[in-house]
Design a protein around this motif. Sequence first.
Motif, short mmCIF file in Angstrom:
data_model
loop_
_atom_site.label_atom_id
_atom_site.label_comp_id
_atom_site.label_asym_id
_atom_site.label_seq_id
_atom_site.Cartn_x
_atom_site.Cartn_y
_atom_site.Cartn_z
N SER A 2 0.83 -1.19 0.00
CA SER A 2 0.00 0.00 0.00
C SER A 2 0.87 1.26 0.00
N THR A 3 0.36 2.31 -0.61
CA THR A 3 1.06 3.60 -0.55
C THR A 3 0.39 4.53 0.46
N GLN A 4 -0.59 4.01 1.20
CA GLN A 4 -1.24 4.80 2.24
C GLN A 4 -0.19 5.16 3.29
N LEU A 5 -0.28 6.38 3.82
CA LEU A 5 0.72 6.85 4.78
C LEU A 5 0.64 6.11 6.10
N VAL A 6 1.82 5.76 6.62
CA VAL A 6 1.98 5.34 8.00
C VAL A 6 2.76 6.46 8.68
N PHE A 7 2.69 6.53 10.01
CA PHE A 7 3.49 7.55 10.69
C PHE A 7 3.83 7.12 12.10
N ILE A 8 4.85 7.77 12.62
CA ILE A 8 5.20 7.66 14.03
C ILE A 8 5.49 9.06 14.53
N ALA A 9 5.04 9.35 15.74
CA ALA A 9 5.30 10.65 16.38
C ALA A 9 6.04 10.37 17.68
N LEU A 10 7.17 11.06 17.85
CA LEU A 10 8.01 10.88 19.03
C LEU A 10 8.24 12.21 19.72
N ILE A 41 6.97 11.53 11.71
CA ILE A 41 7.59 11.01 10.50
C ILE A 41 6.55 10.23 9.72
N ASP A 42 6.26 10.69 8.50
CA ASP A 42 5.30 10.04 7.61
C ASP A 42 6.06 9.28 6.53
N ALA A 43 5.48 8.17 6.10
CA ALA A 43 6.07 7.43 4.98
C ALA A 43 4.96 6.72 4.22
N PRO A 44 5.04 6.73 2.90
CA PRO A 44 4.05 5.98 2.12
C PRO A 44 4.34 4.48 2.22
N GLY A 45 3.36 3.74 2.71
CA GLY A 45 3.43 2.28 2.69
C GLY A 45 4.12 1.61 3.84
N ARG A 46 5.34 2.05 4.21
CA ARG A 46 6.13 1.29 5.19
C ARG A 46 7.16 2.19 5.85
#
Length: 90
Positions: A2-10, A41-46
């Motif tokens: 998938s190219t849907q965005l995943v993210f992590i916030a620290l 930090i956002d990333a498409p897919g992974r």
Amino acid sequence: MSTQLVFIALQTNDDTRSIIDAIEADNPHATVHRYPAMVKIDAPGRLEINRATIEDLIGRNWDMQELQLGLISLAGNIDETEDQFVLAWR
């Protein structure tokens, strides 16, 4: 994949700076958003967080569960081992 965005916030603090640097190094496709008290930090897919990269930056052994100390939020399905934390949509 998938190219849907995943993210992590620290949180932004001394303990997370090297983690953020490692995430940037291991995920050149990611976009880093810096705010006064956090980094998202956002990333498409992974998005991959690798223990070895963090250990190289901090110069000591690092346990993947230390990530939880500065974690604010995340989006994506989690696949976690002792060596890697991966966010991706299934």
